[in-house]
Design an enzyme around this catalytic site. Structure first.
Site, PDB file in Angstrom:
ATOM      1  N   HIS A 172      43.196  52.764  38.494  1.00 31.57           N
ATOM      2  CA  HIS A 172      43.149  51.559  39.322  1.00 31.57           C
ATOM      3  C   HIS A 172      43.752  51.834  40.696  1.00 31.57           C
ATOM      4  O   HIS A 172      44.953  52.055  40.809  1.00 31.57           O
ATOM      5  CB  HIS A 172      43.944  50.453  38.599  1.00 31.57           C
ATOM      6  CG  HIS A 172      43.905  49.132  39.275  1.00 31.57           C
ATOM      7  ND1 HIS A 172      45.032  48.560  39.842  1.00 31.57           N
ATOM      8  CD2 HIS A 172      42.898  48.246  39.476  1.00 31.57           C
ATOM      9  CE1 HIS A 172      44.719  47.378  40.337  1.00 31.57           C
ATOM     10  NE2 HIS A 172      43.434  47.165  40.132  1.00 31.57           N
ATOM     11  N   HIS A 217      41.948  47.675  49.325  1.00 32.21           N
ATOM     12  CA  HIS A 217      41.902  46.560  48.381  1.00 32.21           C
ATOM     13  C   HIS A 217      41.760  45.200  49.056  1.00 32.21           C
ATOM     14  O   HIS A 217      40.891  44.406  48.719  1.00 32.21           O
ATOM     15  CB  HIS A 217      43.129  46.525  47.473  1.00 32.21           C
ATOM     16  CG  HIS A 217      43.068  45.371  46.527  1.00 32.21           C
ATOM     17  ND1 HIS A 217      43.610  44.131  46.819  1.00 32.21           N
ATOM     18  CD2 HIS A 217      42.465  45.240  45.323  1.00 32.21           C
ATOM     19  CE1 HIS A 217      43.353  43.296  45.833  1.00 32.21           C
ATOM     20  NE2 HIS A 217      42.666  43.937  44.916  1.00 32.21           N
TER      21      HIS A 217
HETATM   22 CA    CA Z   1      39.364  46.434  42.258  1.00 34.04          CA
END
Ligand code: CA
Length: 337
Positions: free
Chosen positions: A27, A69
């Protein structure tokens, strides 16, 4: 740099049968150890043996795709010092208001927030220290070059897991980010459902458009994952019929993990929803997010991080998961196998 033709993986069953089939998605790279979405964090996650590298993808003013992000730059750069006066009315600096050349000047660091008195407060205080090292924003292409280059040099076949970030916001700002991302993937040899990647987004309307229009227009067919938040917009998906509807467009779903194991569960009473079995029956994989070992991130029903993984992988039967600590999940699955 030369492009390597698509990484082909055999088509397996619709969902994971055992530990060896389950996947670990890094992630934002190995973001538990290095600032998220930096190339060092990608190299680290790759070396840790994660099956997929996740890229959140956002578009710049000059139509370049970067791995980032947030739609804004404030949480983890020094933008407010380098570009005073460039914030929108809400006080935030938006990626889409900057050219790539400007973004490359920013220093990237761990996530932080400003306190009422203007102090920088690190969001995960035990993680890599604020402002230490020299980390920079990079493009989507640069990360794909790096992953494919490491696949060549290591002989491994690590996949990618790009997210189309906030497509509606990008449309509102005159950008067709989905077409740009799929075009870039095609250029890098990702062209079919056999290619070793999943494309993810939270916005169902856009997932449908990608499936019905963008992929056919570019002559490619890729595996798509519908992300889900635990809020009203996703309620219709959470039934056997909803999952069947979704499966017309998606190959998998990526729910917030509390939608699978109710956070109110206790050690003696684990409340598991029908989400995984409904998705599996519709032929889709399930990859929940986000698994963290930081303080306060382990639900009360789990003894520790590995116990949480055990419950999700083998009680709830998910096919994979997104984690900031890919080494821990990779080790867990290897030991279980
Ligand atoms: Ca993502």
């Amino acid at each position: 740099m030369g492009l390597i033709a698509g990484n082909v993986v055999p088509i397996g069953p619709a969902y994971a049968q055992g530990a060896a089939d389950k996947i670990v998605v890094a992630h934002r790279g190995a973001s538990g150890y290095l600032p998220e979405h930096t190339l060092p964090a990608v190299a680290m996650a790759y070396a840790m043996g994660a099956d997929f590298m996740e890229q959140d993808v956002v578009m710049t003013r000059d139509d370049q795709l970067i791995v980032w992000h947030d739609l804004t730059l404030d949480r983890n750069t020094d933008v407010r010092h380098q570009f005073p006066g460039r914030a929108r009315a809400d006080g935030r600096h938006y990626v889409v208001d900057f050219d790539l050349d400007e973004l490359r000047q920013l220093r990237v660091t761990e996530g932080y927030r400003l306190t009422a008195s203007g102090e920088e407060e690190q969001i995960y205080p035990q993680r890599f220290p604020l402002w230490q090292g020299n980390f920079r924003i990079h493009t989507f292409a640069e990360q794909l070059e790096m992953v494919q280059g490491m696949n060549r040099s290591s002989g491994q076949d690590t996949g990618i897991y790009p997210e189309i970030k906030s497509p509606a916001f990008h449309h509102d700002n005159g950008k067709d980010i989905s077409t740009a991302i799929i075009s870039e993937l095609k250029r890098f040899g990702y062209t079919s459902k056999d290619s070793n990647l999943f494309v993810q987004t939270f916005e169902f309307d856009e997932l449908k458009r990608v499936h019905d229009e963008v992929l056919p227009a570019l002559g490619v067919d890729l595996k798509l994952v519908q992300l889900m938040g635990d809020d009203e917009g996703y309620q219709w998906m959470l039934s056997a019929s909803g999952m069947r509807e979704l499966a017309q467009y998606a190959d998998g779903v990526g729910p917030e993990k509390g939608m699978i194991i109710n956070p109110a569960s206790t050690r003696d009473d684990l409340i598991i929803s029908s989400l995984v079995s409904d998705a599996h029956q519709a032929g889709m994989q399930v990859h929940p997010y986000t698994f963290r070992q930081d303080e306060g991130q382990i639900p009360g029903y789990a003894d520790d991080f590995e116990h949480m993984l055990e419950l999700f992988f083998f009680e709830a039967n998910v096919d994979g998961l997104f984690t900031d600590f890919p080494d821990r999940a990779v080790d867990f699955l290897r030991e279980h196998d």
